[in-house]
Design a protein around this motif. Structure first.
Motif, short mmCIF file in Angstrom:
data_model
loop_
_atom_site.label_atom_id
_atom_site.label_comp_id
_atom_site.label_asym_id
_atom_site.label_seq_id
_atom_site.Cartn_x
_atom_site.Cartn_y
_atom_site.Cartn_z
N THR A 296 0.84 -1.18 0.00
CA THR A 296 0.00 0.00 0.00
C THR A 296 0.89 1.24 0.00
O THR A 296 1.94 1.25 0.65
N LEU A 297 0.46 2.27 -0.71
CA LEU A 297 1.16 3.55 -0.68
C LEU A 297 1.06 4.15 0.72
O LEU A 297 -0.02 4.17 1.31
N GLY A 298 2.18 4.65 1.23
CA GLY A 298 2.18 5.20 2.58
C GLY A 298 2.23 6.71 2.63
O GLY A 298 1.66 7.34 3.52
N ALA A 299 2.94 7.33 1.68
CA ALA A 299 3.10 8.79 1.69
C ALA A 299 3.82 9.19 0.42
O ALA A 299 4.29 8.35 -0.36
N ILE A 300 3.92 10.50 0.22
CA ILE A 300 4.73 11.07 -0.85
C ILE A 300 5.85 11.87 -0.19
O ILE A 300 5.62 12.66 0.72
N LEU A 301 7.07 11.62 -0.65
CA LEU A 301 8.25 12.29 -0.10
C LEU A 301 8.86 13.20 -1.16
O LEU A 301 8.65 13.01 -2.35
N ALA B 269 3.38 0.00 -10.11
CA ALA B 269 2.02 0.44 -10.42
C ALA B 269 1.24 0.73 -9.15
O ALA B 269 1.35 0.00 -8.15
N PHE B 270 0.43 1.79 -9.19
CA PHE B 270 -0.41 2.19 -8.07
C PHE B 270 -1.86 2.18 -8.54
O PHE B 270 -2.20 2.87 -9.50
N ALA B 271 -2.70 1.38 -7.88
CA ALA B 271 -4.07 1.17 -8.34
C ALA B 271 -5.07 1.48 -7.23
O ALA B 271 -4.75 1.40 -6.04
N LEU C 85 -5.62 1.27 -12.62
CA LEU C 85 -4.34 1.95 -12.50
C LEU C 85 -4.55 3.45 -12.32
O LEU C 85 -5.27 4.09 -13.08
N GLN C 86 -3.90 4.04 -11.29
CA GLN C 86 -3.98 5.48 -11.06
C GLN C 86 -2.73 6.20 -11.58
O GLN C 86 -2.82 7.25 -12.18
N PHE C 87 -1.57 5.62 -11.32
CA PHE C 87 -0.33 6.17 -11.84
C PHE C 87 0.76 5.12 -11.67
O PHE C 87 0.54 4.07 -11.07
N ALA C 88 1.94 5.38 -12.23
CA ALA C 88 3.06 4.46 -12.13
C ALA C 88 4.35 5.27 -12.03
O ALA C 88 4.37 6.47 -12.33
N GLY C 89 5.41 4.61 -11.60
CA GLY C 89 6.70 5.28 -11.48
C GLY C 89 7.83 4.28 -11.53
O GLY C 89 7.60 3.06 -11.64
N GLN D 211 4.78 14.77 -10.56
CA GLN D 211 3.82 15.55 -9.78
C GLN D 211 2.46 15.59 -10.47
O GLN D 211 1.42 15.45 -9.82
N GLU D 212 2.47 15.75 -11.79
CA GLU D 212 1.21 15.84 -12.52
C GLU D 212 0.37 14.58 -12.37
O GLU D 212 -0.87 14.63 -12.35
N ASP D 213 1.01 13.42 -12.24
CA ASP D 213 0.28 12.16 -12.10
C ASP D 213 -0.44 12.05 -10.76
O ASP D 213 -1.29 11.18 -10.58
N LEU D 214 -0.08 12.91 -9.82
CA LEU D 214 -0.67 12.87 -8.49
C LEU D 214 -1.86 13.81 -8.35
O LEU D 214 -2.38 14.01 -7.26
N ARG D 215 -2.31 14.41 -9.46
CA ARG D 215 -3.35 15.43 -9.39
C ARG D 215 -4.60 14.92 -8.67
O ARG D 215 -5.10 15.55 -7.73
N ASP D 216 -5.15 13.77 -9.09
CA ASP D 216 -6.38 13.27 -8.48
C ASP D 216 -6.18 12.97 -7.01
O ASP D 216 -7.04 13.27 -6.17
N LEU D 217 -5.05 12.37 -6.68
CA LEU D 217 -4.76 12.04 -5.29
C LEU D 217 -4.59 13.31 -4.46
O LEU D 217 -5.03 13.38 -3.31
#
Length: 392
Positions: free
Chosen positions: A18-23, A54-56, A62-66, A93-99
């Motif tokens: 699971t995604l925990g945070a953005i650093l 992948a982050f879903a 799929l929401q975004f990937a890196g 950064q642009e991929d994180l817009r919805d989040l």
């Protein structure tokens, strides 16, 4: 709920995470990293920097990937590994817009959990799991049944009456003030088999990063909706005049070029000792100072077509160069060398140039040497390269 995480290049590692945070990288603030558990994306021994992560959402969309940058532990792990089970993934950064627009998902800051503090785990599929903090411990864990056990110490135990499950690893653990205290690491072996988390302060030190907090990205990504309202008379109280700011001319050795220079050093001289890597950095510095056709700053010189073969389209080094991260010891050395050279150049420090003003080089193993060396004398032989300072 934060997105679920999976290493697309290696298939699902265990139960994923699971995604925990953005650093945010402290040295290169424009770089954003998605944080999760190290074993959630790196448990496959074939994991490499640059793997697509992948982050879903909860439906699997799929929401975004890196690209994977760094992770710990590496697998198969040592019996005693360290204090970190975490991974960072480079994301746009642009991929994180919805989040970013979901402010309730973002912590207001980071904190240290004290024994007895009320906590909650943010999961990817079933809402928060409530619990409470316990003491710092050393834990023995394994990713899968029959797999190697390894030790993490110190981490923090916590009590979760509702229970945790596979796939929660890497999930954010918050206190009751919406501060991030760590990411869920899994379940310790033994009796009791209790959950634990990796403290966020340990993670931030390890990756040399800062936590991106609530509303920090949403304000930057939000679309403009009309003009900003005029301030009231009180808000528009007169202020003393401010002298005009005269913008200084950008330095050709600005710190913003450190990453490209480091990747150039890595691409051209990884595996060599420090003198060989420093020699490549000085070739770049010398070309910038020549103010010739190569370019007016470090980044332009490094990326000038066919100047450094590691950047050539189709060169097998290019995808490796683009993907390498701080988990690679040669890249860490390259970044240290690049940062120091840029600082010296900006300050006008005339450090001893081992290449004697070299602007060109080739591998010493090339026999015969390249055509362009005809009529020119070698000015230095460092590591695996020979250098020239009289080539135009």
């Amino acid at each position: 709920m934060w997105p679920s995480v999976e290493n697309s290049a290696r298939g699902r590692s265990g139960e994923g995470g699971t995604l925990g945070a953005i650093l945010r990288d402290r040295r290169l603030p424009h770089r954003l990293y998605a944080l999760t558990a190290g074993h959630a994306v790196g448990a496959d021994p074939g994991t490499t920097a640059g793997d697509v992560i992948a982050f879903a959402d909860s439906s699997g969309q799929l929401q975004f990937a890196g690209g994977l940058v760094d992770w710990a532990p590496t697998f198969p792990p040592d019996a005693t590994t360290g204090a970190v089970d975490a991974a960072i993934v480079l994301v746009a950064q642009e991929d994180l817009r919805d989040l970013a627009m979901q402010s309730a998902l973002w912590p207001v800051g980071a904190a240290i959990a004290r024994s007895g503090d009320a906590l909650r785990l943010l999961t990817s599929d079933r809402g928060p799991v409530d619990g409470s903090a316990q003491n710092s411990v050393a834990v023995s864990v394994r990713v899968e049944a029959g797999g190697p056990a390894y030790t993490l110490s110190p981490v923090q135990a916590w009590h979760a009456p509702g229970g945790t499950q596979g796939g929660d690893s890497g999930g954010a653990v918050w206190n009751d003030q919406d501060q991030l205290v760590g990411i869920h690491g899994g379940i310790r072996l033994g009796d009791p088999a209790q959950p634990f988390f990796i403290p966020i302060d340990t993670i931030l030190r390890y990756f040399n990063a800062d936590l991106v907090v609530r509303d920090e990205l949403s304000s930057a990504l939000a679309p403009v909706r009309g003009r900003r309202p005029l301030a009231s008379a009180v808000e528009r109280a007169p202020v003393p005049p401010v002298p005009p700011v005269v913008a200084s001319k950008p330095s050709p050795f600005d710190d913003a070029h450190a990453e490209i220079l480091a990747r150039t050093i890595w691409g051209e001289a990884r595996g060599e000792k420090e003198p060989g890597m420093r020699a490549i950095a000085f070739v770049v510095r010398n070309r910038v100072q020549r103010r010739s056709y190569w370019g007016s700053d470090v980044a332009k010189v490094c990326r000038y077509p066919s100047a450094f073969s590691c950047w050539n389209p189709g060169d097998p080094n290019l995808p490796l160069l683009q993907a390498v991260g701080a988990n690679d010891p040669w890249f860490r050395s390259a970044l240290t060398i690049a940062t120091q050279m840029l600082a010296d150049a900006r300050a006008g420090v005339s450090a001893q140039d081992p290449t004697n003003g070299g602007t060109h080089y080739h591998a010493s193993s090339l026999v015969p040497p390249p055509w362009w060396t005809e009529g020119h004398a070698i000015c230095a032989h460092i590591g695996k390269h020979v250098f020239y300072n009289d080539v135009k």
